[in-house]
Design a protein around this motif. Structure first.
Motif, PDB file in Angstrom:
ATOM      1  N   SER B 265      -0.210   6.303  12.772  1.00  0.00           N
ATOM      2  CA  SER B 265      -0.672   7.255  13.813  1.00  0.00           C
ATOM      3  C   SER B 265      -1.862   7.751  13.313  1.00  0.00           C
ATOM      4  O   SER B 265      -2.901   8.204  14.015  1.00  0.00           O
ATOM      5  CB  SER B 265       0.337   8.157  13.855  1.00  0.00           C
ATOM      6  OG  SER B 265       1.505   7.677  14.594  1.00  0.00           O
ATOM      7  N   GLN B 266      -2.010   8.389  12.002  1.00  0.00           N
ATOM      8  CA  GLN B 266      -2.950   9.023  11.446  1.00  0.00           C
ATOM      9  C   GLN B 266      -4.301   8.039  11.561  1.00  0.00           C
ATOM     10  O   GLN B 266      -5.192   8.621  11.918  1.00  0.00           O
ATOM     11  CB  GLN B 266      -2.865   9.456   9.899  1.00  0.00           C
ATOM     12  CG  GLN B 266      -3.996  10.053   9.232  1.00  0.00           C
ATOM     13  CD  GLN B 266      -3.579  10.697   8.006  1.00  0.00           C
ATOM     14  OE1 GLN B 266      -3.351  12.084   7.963  1.00  0.00           O
ATOM     15  NE2 GLN B 266      -3.627   9.959   7.082  1.00  0.00           N
ATOM     16  N   PHE B 268      -4.753   5.270  13.477  1.00  0.00           N
ATOM     17  CA  PHE B 268      -5.123   4.876  14.741  1.00  0.00           C
ATOM     18  C   PHE B 268      -5.805   5.987  15.501  1.00  0.00           C
ATOM     19  O   PHE B 268      -6.944   5.660  16.475  1.00  0.00           O
ATOM     20  CB  PHE B 268      -3.667   4.484  15.256  1.00  0.00           C
ATOM     21  CG  PHE B 268      -3.981   4.155  16.813  1.00  0.00           C
ATOM     22  CD1 PHE B 268      -4.379   2.876  17.194  1.00  0.00           C
ATOM     23  CD2 PHE B 268      -3.672   4.904  17.954  1.00  0.00           C
ATOM     24  CE1 PHE B 268      -4.657   2.602  18.369  1.00  0.00           C
ATOM     25  CE2 PHE B 268      -3.686   4.569  19.157  1.00  0.00           C
ATOM     26  CZ  PHE B 268      -4.130   3.295  19.402  1.00  0.00           C
ATOM     27  N   LEU B 269      -5.262   7.239  15.549  1.00  0.00           N
ATOM     28  CA  LEU B 269      -6.032   8.262  16.435  1.00  0.00           C
ATOM     29  C   LEU B 269      -7.211   8.506  16.028  1.00  0.00           C
ATOM     30  O   LEU B 269      -8.102   8.705  16.751  1.00  0.00           O
ATOM     31  CB  LEU B 269      -5.037   9.429  16.343  1.00  0.00           C
ATOM     32  CG  LEU B 269      -3.841   9.440  16.902  1.00  0.00           C
ATOM     33  CD1 LEU B 269      -2.849  10.561  16.934  1.00  0.00           C
ATOM     34  CD2 LEU B 269      -3.853   9.126  18.511  1.00  0.00           C
ATOM     35  N   ILE B 270      -7.680   8.450  14.718  1.00  0.00           N
ATOM     36  CA  ILE B 270      -9.037   8.724  14.130  1.00  0.00           C
ATOM     37  C   ILE B 270      -9.890   7.456  14.314  1.00  0.00           C
ATOM     38  O   ILE B 270     -10.899   7.700  14.951  1.00  0.00           O
ATOM     39  CB  ILE B 270      -8.759   8.804  12.886  1.00  0.00           C
ATOM     40  CG1 ILE B 270      -8.405  10.293  12.379  1.00  0.00           C
ATOM     41  CG2 ILE B 270     -10.440   8.937  12.067  1.00  0.00           C
ATOM     42  CD1 ILE B 270      -8.168  10.587  11.060  1.00  0.00           C
ATOM     43  N   TYR B 272      -9.503   5.457  16.916  1.00  0.00           N
ATOM     44  CA  TYR B 272      -9.602   5.275  18.438  1.00  0.00           C
ATOM     45  C   TYR B 272     -10.763   6.264  18.960  1.00  0.00           C
ATOM     46  O   TYR B 272     -11.702   6.039  19.767  1.00  0.00           O
ATOM     47  CB  TYR B 272      -8.382   5.469  19.324  1.00  0.00           C
ATOM     48  CG  TYR B 272      -8.145   4.992  20.434  1.00  0.00           C
ATOM     49  CD1 TYR B 272      -9.244   5.326  21.607  1.00  0.00           C
ATOM     50  CD2 TYR B 272      -7.319   3.865  20.864  1.00  0.00           C
ATOM     51  CE1 TYR B 272      -9.166   4.928  22.811  1.00  0.00           C
ATOM     52  CE2 TYR B 272      -7.383   3.467  22.177  1.00  0.00           C
ATOM     53  CZ  TYR B 272      -8.179   3.818  23.055  1.00  0.00           C
ATOM     54  OH  TYR B 272      -7.984   3.192  24.232  1.00  0.00           O
ATOM     55  N   ALA B 273     -10.837   7.658  18.380  1.00  0.00           N
ATOM     56  CA  ALA B 273     -11.547   8.577  18.999  1.00  0.00           C
ATOM     57  C   ALA B 273     -13.042   8.349  18.259  1.00  0.00           C
ATOM     58  O   ALA B 273     -14.084   8.716  18.926  1.00  0.00           O
ATOM     59  CB  ALA B 273     -11.158   9.971  18.662  1.00  0.00           C
ATOM     60  N   ASN B 274     -13.013   7.888  16.983  1.00  0.00           N
ATOM     61  CA  ASN B 274     -14.041   7.599  16.612  1.00  0.00           C
ATOM     62  C   ASN B 274     -15.059   8.765  16.461  1.00  0.00           C
ATOM     63  O   ASN B 274     -16.460   8.509  16.669  1.00  0.00           O
ATOM     64  CB  ASN B 274     -14.828   6.274  17.115  1.00  0.00           C
ATOM     65  CG  ASN B 274     -15.344   5.454  16.110  1.00  0.00           C
ATOM     66  OD1 ASN B 274     -15.816   5.902  14.838  1.00  0.00           O
ATOM     67  ND2 ASN B 274     -16.430   4.545  16.449  1.00  0.00           N
ATOM     68  N   ILE B 275     -14.750   9.823  16.019  1.00  0.00           N
ATOM     69  CA  ILE B 275     -15.709  11.030  15.628  1.00  0.00           C
ATOM     70  C   ILE B 275     -16.083  11.067  14.112  1.00  0.00           C
ATOM     71  O   ILE B 275     -15.511  10.874  13.373  1.00  0.00           O
ATOM     72  CB  ILE B 275     -14.821  12.344  16.112  1.00  0.00           C
ATOM     73  CG1 ILE B 275     -14.176  12.184  17.485  1.00  0.00           C
ATOM     74  CG2 ILE B 275     -15.860  13.493  15.795  1.00  0.00           C
ATOM     75  CD1 ILE B 275     -13.440  13.413  17.697  1.00  0.00           C
TER      76      ILE B 275
END
Lengths: 462, 395
Positions: B265-266, B268-270, B272-275
């Motif tokens: 989760s950690q 994947f979320l980073i 996906y958002a790709n900030i």
């Protein structure tokens, strides 16, 4: 059976799970009574009210389909409002049922036997209410089947990279498995009702649904294996469904939505809200059906402890979000959280914190954990708080987005409010039907945790 | 059921020779580490931090085990509980081992350099939290809390061995509720301080949960390994039975999936958002051959145990069980290594002498103290009121 000490403090003894010195026959009698007797007056009244709610829901959905999504108060940038809040609220409530039936089963928590049937039923109806939201919020509901990857002549496919599509799969899998699990668990009890039936109709209908159950050894063997497999399948679903719901928000770049703790935080919140709903309904049901010997104070106290635990986990997540927003040094993150707590929707934020974090802390006191009025009030508070949590996440993160000129204060229209009230109508209508027509406690499982079921160790449940 | 089960004390090789060997090996390695530190303090400090966090995670995971058993009034696990109780007591060893980190604080943490902070507005914003004084205060609080909680449970539990007073169980239960809260907060901020602040711009709300999940896996694995070692030497053969190992394996299986869930989760979320301010951490940890390490973790930490431990037979076959426990520990070690070391060898994994010497050094002393303490008390809580339940435990 002399050691019926309620809430005993002797660690070498386990609290009995069935009180009142029942034998197997009286257990069957009491649990089957609502099915076999005429519906009581309170039931008729409650059912009438719930069906009216259901009609209200149908009316609102008709208006929605007739006029379009514009009847809701949504506008750029708040493109999600009560629709998503309602969806997440209901899906979350469902999670308690799955946790009780699957995870507590794998953990061999025998106290689950008195409440699992009840909670699983709640799961199914809650997911139905949630499904209504998801289906109708697409707007053109007649093409909602596009959510599924069905080959079509226009070559239109859902965007598989979107968590909204994963949601469709997650929720429909969840509903299917929960329904199967619930039904498999019901089979032996349906057969009990069939065998006790005094009317022809009852014999036929319960006969059909008990699918030829005769209680043979081989039946039980297959049954237990199927139950274990379904429990194992349901366990990841407890985590996956609400994790994917959290992805709907967290994969975005919206401050307040995008944070890594979202998946476990949503799962904890879902269990929290679900248990609160089970307590609310159970406090009423055990009173109305006189089932206090099965849904004992010990059961309620244990559930209140889980509410305290999950409520504190949710509090941990709120705290982490706030700390990290400050720690990140990212001004947008910081603003999103300051705006949450002190912006125009401050009232929603503080309602959420008081209901979700502060009110369950009262459960640190044993007296309050074991007080029926207090737990009823707190469980209602938690339900309210968890609704507000979803509102806070969805709306306050959106209403002041990256372009200040489009900042907007969202309020629901009467259609949204009535639709939400109506979704309770849907939920309660089915739930009341369940209370009337199905055994609300798993008869065969409760018998299994009674001392009489275990001749080797009298007085011990293992 | 009789609660007067005869449990022999630890003696012979495990009680005296093994601690001696451990101390000797640990002492020599620490001496070597000190020499290496003089030569290359920057690199050695990171090697040391990695080893420190590995053994800290075992200590904290064990403390968690003890707390959660009391909190849930668990019966099945009583025969195992003395092992994690003893591991948690090593919290004071970790407190002592923390001192060299203070010594190397400028080698490890950029935010401790005044000139770096002066040129960095983001770090200035964090200075209210990331400053040496507050860092020290927190470290004292966290380590103090762990030593205090571990002692509380150990002392009460050992006292019960002689007195048999069920009230001790009640007081441990009562304390466990507060303890889990203190544990969650101290672990989270401890790991934010010591590991996350290595890249002081980066942040993730999941980080504490991630470290916790790995710690729990490691603690279960080492508990089972110690029990198997005892068994090998003829202790507790009829007391810690296959049934218990089976349950440990099931818990481990679940916890390992939880670890995978949290770390995925950690990531994947980073991803996906790709900030940029978030993905920078993964860029660093995926650089060069670190990418292979990350893939090895996904396969080795998650998929391999997921498939192998799915079978009831591997969970109950003690040889396979033992092999899996070693595997889990190796994977957890790699996980911590991957967490820390890309800061010092950014181009890829490079195992150096100081990694090994500091690991064996801390580990030797740590294991030595463990066995030394284990010999001082009964191997199981002999008078625990729920012991009969645990003795006749059946899955």
């Amino acid at each position: 059976m002399s050691e019926l000490v309620v809430g005993n403090d002797d660690p070498s003894k386990r609290t009995p799970l069935v009180l009142g010195g029942h034998d197997f026959k009286s257990v069957s009698d009491i649990i089957c009574r609502p099915v076999e007797a005429k519906a009581p007056q309170w039931w008729m009244i409650a059912f009438g009210v719930s069906v009216s709610g259901l009609c209200l829901l149908i009316a609102m959905l008709s208006k929605l389909v007739w006029s379009g999504i514009g009847v809701w108060g949504l506008n750029n940038p708040v493109m999600w409002g009560w629709d998503l809040v309602g969806f997440v609220f209901w899906v979350g409530i469902g999670h308690a049922g799955t946790l009780i039936s699957a995870i507590l089963f794998l953990f061999r928590q025998k106290w689950r036997t008195s409440i699992n049937r009840f909670a699983e039923a709640m799961t199914i109806f809650a997911v139905m209410s949630a499904g209504i939201y998801i289906v109708f919020h697409v707007g053109r509901v007649w093409v909602a089947y596009y959510l599924f990857p069905i080959p079509n002549s226009m070559g239109i496919w859902p965007n598989f990279r979107s968590p909204l599509v994963w949601d469709v799969f997650a929720v429909s899998t969840y509903f299917t498995i929960s329904l199967l699990f619930w039904f498999v668990g019901l089979i032996p009890d349906l057969a009990t009702i069939r065998d006790r039936a005094t009317t022809k109709t009852r014999k036929i209908w319960y006969g059909i649904f008990s699918v030829g159950w005769r209680g043979a050894n081989r039946h039980w063997m297959n049954y237990e294996r199927a139950y274990l497999i379904l429990a194992a399948l349901s366990t990841p679903l407890v985590l996956s469904v609400h994790s994917i719901v959290s992805f709907d928000f967290a994969v975005s770049q919206v401050p307040g939505w995008h944070t890594t703790i979202f998946p476990p935080y949503f799962v904890a919140g879902a269990i929290f809200s679900g248990f609160a709903m089970v307590v609310t309904l159970m406090v009423a049901a055990r009173e109305l059906f006189n089932m206090k010997d099965f849904m004992t104070m010990h059961h309620l106290e244990t559930m209140n402890k889980i509410i305290l635990a999950t409520g504190t986990m949710v509090g941990y997540a709120y705290g982490m979000e706030f700390f990290m927003a400050w720690f990140s040094g990212n001004t947008f993150e910081q603003y999103a959280f300051i705006n949450r707590a002190f912006g125009p929707y401050y009232w929603a934020y503080w309602t959420m914190v008081s209901c979700n974090v502060i009110s369950p802390q009262l459960f640190w006191f044993k007296k309050i954990r074991r007080s029926i009025p207090m737990m009823f009030i707190i469980s209602i508070f938690v339900n309210i708080g968890m609704w507000f949590e979803r509102f806070v996440i969805t709306v306050t993160s959106l209403h002041r987005d990256f372009l200040p000129s489009s900042w907007f204060y969202y309020s629901p229209t009467w259609v949204e409010v009535c639709q939400f009230i109506g979704s309770f109508g849907l939920f309660l209508t089915f739930f009341l039907l369940f209370l009337k027509f199905l055994p609300i406690i798993a008869i065969s499982e409760v018998k299994g945790v009674m001392p009489a079921a275990n001749p080797h160790q009298p007085g011990e449940e293992h | 059921m009789s609660s007067s089960t005869k449990v022999p004390r630890l003696s012979g090789f495990l009680a005296s020779t093994l601690p001696k060997i451990s101390f000797l090996l640990g002492g020599l390695s620490l001496a070597l580490t000190a020499v290496l530190w003089r030569g290359n303090p920057h690199h050695t400090a990171f090697s040391y931090l990695f080893s420190f966090l590995f053994f800290l995670s075992i200590t904290l995971g064990s403390l968690f085990f003890v707390i959660i058993q009391h909190l849930t009034r668990a019966g099945w696990s009583v025969v195992l509980r003395r092992i994690p109780e003893t591991f948690a007591m090593n919290a004071w060893v970790m407190a002592v081992f923390f001192l060299p980190i203070l010594f190397g604080i400028h080698e490890l943490y950029h935010w401790t350099h005044a000139d770096v902070v002066a040129a960095d507005p983001i770090l200035q914003g964090k200075a209210g939290y990331l400053n040496i004084k507050f860092f020290l205060v927190r470290a004292v609080l966290f380590l103090g809390a762990w030593v205090w909680m571990a002692r509380y449970f150990y002392k009460k539990s050992v006292k019960q061995d002689s007195s048999g007073d069920p009230k001790l169980t009640l007081s441990m239960q009562a304390f466990s509720a507060a303890a889990i809260l203190i544990f969650a907060i101290t672990l989270t901020f401890g790991i934010i301080d010591w590991a996350m602040s290595l890249t002081p711009h980066w942040y993730s709300t999941m980080f504490g949960v991630y470290f916790f999940a790995g710690s729990a896996v490691a603690a279960f694995a080492i508990m089972s390994l110690v029990a198997l070692t005892l068994r090998r030497f003829g202790y507790l053969k009829d007391i810690i039975r296959v049934e218990h190992y089976h349950d440990v394996a099931k818990f481990l299986y679940g916890l390992n999936i939880f670890w995978a869930y949290v770390s995925f989760s950690q990531y994947f979320l980073i991803w996906y958002a790709n900030i940029p301010e978030e993905s920078v951490w993964f860029m660093q940890h995926f650089n060069g051959s670190w990418n292979t390490v990350a893939a090895a973790l996904a396969i080795g930490h998650f998929f391999v145990p997921f498939l192998i431990f799915m079978s009831k037979h591997t969970r109950r076959n003690l040889t396979a069980h033992c092999a899996m426990m070693v595997w889990f520990l190796v994977m957890h070690c790699l996980d911590i290594y991957w967490l820390i070391m890309p800061n010092i060898t950014p181009n890829g994994i490079h195992i150096s002498m100081s990694d090994i010497s500091s690991f064996v050094g801390i580990g030797g002393i740590y294991i030595g103290f463990f066995w030394l303490r284990l010999r001082n008390a009964s191997l199981i809580p002999v008078q625990d009121p729920r012991l009969p339940e645990s003795l006749r435990h059946h899955t």
